[in-house]
Scaffold this active site. Structure first.
Site, PDB file in Angstrom:
ATOM      1  N   ASP A   1      28.449  -4.591  39.469  1.00 12.99           N
ATOM      2  CA  ASP A   1      28.232  -3.259  40.672  1.00 12.99           C
ATOM      3  C   ASP A   1      27.446  -2.080  39.889  1.00 12.99           C
ATOM      4  O   ASP A   1      27.768  -1.888  38.562  1.00 12.99           O
ATOM      5  CB  ASP A   1      29.501  -2.464  41.475  1.00 12.99           C
ATOM      6  CG  ASP A   1      29.978  -2.000  40.882  1.00 12.99           C
ATOM      7  OD1 ASP A   1      30.389  -1.801  39.512  1.00 12.99           O
ATOM      8  OD2 ASP A   1      31.455  -2.001  42.306  1.00 12.99           O
TER       9      ASP A   1
ATOM     10  N   GLU B   1      32.659  -8.831  36.916  1.00 12.37           N
ATOM     11  CA  GLU B   1      32.716  -7.319  38.337  1.00 12.37           C
ATOM     12  C   GLU B   1      31.456  -6.435  39.235  1.00 12.37           C
ATOM     13  O   GLU B   1      31.587  -5.041  39.363  1.00 12.37           O
ATOM     14  CB  GLU B   1      34.421  -6.656  38.305  1.00 12.37           C
ATOM     15  CG  GLU B   1      35.102  -7.496  38.304  1.00 12.37           C
ATOM     16  CD  GLU B   1      36.636  -6.906  38.166  1.00 12.37           C
ATOM     17  OE1 GLU B   1      36.979  -5.548  38.448  1.00 12.37           O
ATOM     18  OE2 GLU B   1      37.706  -6.968  37.480  1.00 12.37           O
TER      19      GLU B   1
ATOM     20  N   GLU C   1      42.285  -5.288  31.106  1.00 10.21           N
ATOM     21  CA  GLU C   1      42.432  -3.934  31.020  1.00 10.21           C
ATOM     22  C   GLU C   1      43.690  -3.030  30.349  1.00 10.21           C
ATOM     23  O   GLU C   1      44.183  -2.431  30.901  1.00 10.21           O
ATOM     24  CB  GLU C   1      43.064  -2.735  32.419  1.00 10.21           C
ATOM     25  CG  GLU C   1      41.658  -3.589  33.174  1.00 10.21           C
ATOM     26  CD  GLU C   1      41.159  -2.687  34.819  1.00 10.21           C
ATOM     27  OE1 GLU C   1      41.718  -1.786  34.877  1.00 10.21           O
ATOM     28  OE2 GLU C   1      40.332  -2.671  35.643  1.00 10.21           O
TER      29      GLU C   1
ATOM     30  N   HIS D   1      31.076  -2.643  35.809  1.00 13.36           N
ATOM     31  CA  HIS D   1      30.727  -0.932  36.148  1.00 13.36           C
ATOM     32  C   HIS D   1      30.166  -0.174  36.130  1.00 13.36           C
ATOM     33  O   HIS D   1      30.466   1.501  35.127  1.00 13.36           O
ATOM     34  CB  HIS D   1      31.991  -0.495  37.321  1.00 13.36           C
ATOM     35  CG  HIS D   1      33.253  -1.796  38.077  1.00 13.36           C
ATOM     36  ND1 HIS D   1      33.142  -2.486  38.866  1.00 13.36           N
ATOM     37  CD2 HIS D   1      34.005  -2.191  36.680  1.00 13.36           C
ATOM     38  CE1 HIS D   1      33.861  -3.224  38.943  1.00 13.36           C
ATOM     39  NE2 HIS D   1      34.959  -3.165  38.020  1.00 13.36           N
TER      40      HIS D   1
ATOM     41  N   ASN E   1      39.729  -9.399  30.892  1.00 19.52           N
ATOM     42  CA  ASN E   1      38.143  -8.933  31.293  1.00 19.52           C
ATOM     43  C   ASN E   1      39.368  -7.298  31.215  1.00 19.52           C
ATOM     44  O   ASN E   1      40.192  -6.812  31.361  1.00 19.52           O
ATOM     45  CB  ASN E   1      39.002  -8.902  32.960  1.00 19.52           C
ATOM     46  CG  ASN E   1      37.840  -9.104  33.862  1.00 19.52           C
ATOM     47  OD1 ASN E   1      36.356  -9.003  33.214  1.00 19.52           O
ATOM     48  ND2 ASN E   1      38.237  -8.098  34.809  1.00 19.52           N
TER      49      ASN E   1
HETATM   50  C1  XIL Z   1      40.085  -2.528  42.927  1.00 20.50           C
HETATM   51  C2  XIL Z   1      39.258  -3.624  44.392  1.00 20.50           C
HETATM   52  O1  XIL Z   1      38.198  -3.773  44.656  1.00 20.50           O
HETATM   53  C3  XIL Z   1      39.597  -2.166  45.734  1.00 20.50           C
HETATM   54  O2  XIL Z   1      39.974  -3.272  46.009  1.00 20.50           O
HETATM   55  C4  XIL Z   1      41.368  -1.953  44.622  1.00 20.50           C
HETATM   56  O3  XIL Z   1      41.406  -1.386  46.037  1.00 20.50           O
HETATM   57  C5  XIL Z   1      41.482  -1.656  43.666  1.00 20.50           C
HETATM   58  O4  XIL Z   1      41.028  -1.951  43.277  1.00 20.50           O
HETATM   59  N1  XIL Z   1      38.875  -2.998  38.053  1.00 20.50           N
HETATM   60  C6  XIL Z   1      39.174  -4.664  38.581  1.00 20.50           C
HETATM   61  C7  XIL Z   1      38.877  -5.141  40.178  1.00 20.50           C
HETATM   62  O5  XIL Z   1      39.567  -5.424  37.775  1.00 20.50           O
HETATM   63  O6  XIL Z   1      40.307  -5.470  39.810  1.00 20.50           O
HETATM   64  C8  XIL Z   1      38.941  -3.700  40.635  1.00 20.50           C
HETATM   65  O7  XIL Z   1      39.600  -4.082  42.126  1.00 20.50           O
HETATM   66  C9  XIL Z   1      38.110  -2.879  40.062  1.00 20.50           C
HETATM   67  C10 XIL Z   1      38.119  -2.895  38.665  1.00 20.50           C
END
Ligand code: XIL
Length: 304
Positions: free
Chosen positions: A239, A237, A128, A208, A171
């Protein structure tokens, strides 16, 4: 195939899940994890605040629990993440000089990657680093402010030396739409790294998705464009908010896009049952809170 992992393996891919160490004592959770998934990503346990809460003092207990579980079952492990502005302990931003930040960053990479050397198939080296919106600018993290644009390249070079067998990924989220300014900025960075021999092996699309940020119509094209730079793409990641057949259709599109590109090598969903999602409300995952398979699960299994 009757599981996500077996189905993905038919085309040489993995299918993973984000895992939390504090759920590894729950039998339903572990049953589904072990049955369905061939890769794990520690959801929080490898982040800087967990692994180096104070300078030079490293703590791998919870991450080791996940790694040991995965290794004993032959699962791959994604390392997440080394250099990130979030879940970063306050001592890093409080360091007095740029040289301190530089040596803290490199030492963190060396210690964490060294601890897991040979066990991690891909590392999210930098997470990020770009701003949202139309600027295409770097995010003003402590690393960016103190070290300037070169910190990302430096992190990747340090990471290559620390574990030469791990794939090194950049990422991010909101880099799923090929035309978005943020996507173009990451694309240009990766192209520049490849042109100059900076070690990078993969781009992680967090993916996401929700109503405000849906699966883009050019998602497959975007994966193709990153792959054409000579890097693998991993969906890291995944979802998707929603339910029923609409959610299932979106999951199917993501899986089909990955399978259409040979360099899209694996998919990770960001959690197992809905009630453990980081999205406090909503139902973005493949299993409901009773560990029943949702329509989205069936769509993914059929598409793999
Ligand atoms: C999130 C986790 O799922 C949570 O449990 C935590 O409180 C915050 O981080 N991008 C990412 C992940 O790269 O590490 C994040 O994970 C979600 C967004």
């Amino acid at each position: 195939a009757s599981t996500l992992g077996e189905a993905a393996a038919q085309t040489g891919r993995y299918f993973g899940a984000a895992v939390a160490a504090n759920h590894l004592g729950e039998s339903q959770y572990v049953t589904v994890l072990d049955r369905e998934f061939t890769s794990v990503t520690p959801e929080n346990e490898m982040k800087w605040d967990a692994t180096e809460p104070s300078r030079g003092s490293f703590n791998f207990g919870n991450a080791d629990r996940i790694v040991n579980h995965a290794q004993s079952r032959g699962m791959k492990i994604r390392g997440h993440t080394l250099v990130w502005h979030s879940q970063l302990p306050g001592w890093v931003s409080g360091l007095p000089s740029a040289n301190d930040v530089r040596s803290a960053m490199n030492n963190h990479i060396n210690q964490v990657m060294g601890h897991y050397r040979g066990k991690i198939h891909s590392w999210d080296v930098v997470n990020e680093a770009f701003e949202d919106g139309g600027s295409g600018a770097r995010r003003q993290s402590v690393f960016q402010q103190r070290l300037g644009d070169g910190y990302i390249e430096e992190a990747f070079r340090t990471a290559r030396a620390a574990d030469p067998n791990a794939k090194l990924c950049y990422n991010d989220y909101n880099i799923d739409d090929a035309n978005a300014a943020k996507t173009r900025a990451v694309y240009n960075m990766v192209r520049d790294f490849k042109a100059r021999g900076v070690p990078i092996d993969c781009v992680g699309l967090q993916s996401h998705f929700n109503a405000q940020s849906p699966v883009p119509s050019n998602y497959q094209q975007n994966i193709e464009q990153f792959a054409a730079l000579g890097v693998d793409v991993q969906i890291t990641e995944l979802d998707i908010e929603g339910s029923g057949s609409a959610q299932a259709d979106n999951y199917r599109r993501v899986v089909q896009a990955c399978l259409a590109v040979s360099r899209c090598t694996g998919i990770t969903v960001w959690g197992i049952p809905d009630h453990y999602s980081w999205r406090a409300s909503g139902t973005p995952l493949l299993f409901d809170s009773n560990y029943n398979k949702k329509p989205a699960y069936n769509a993914v299994l059929a598409a793999l």
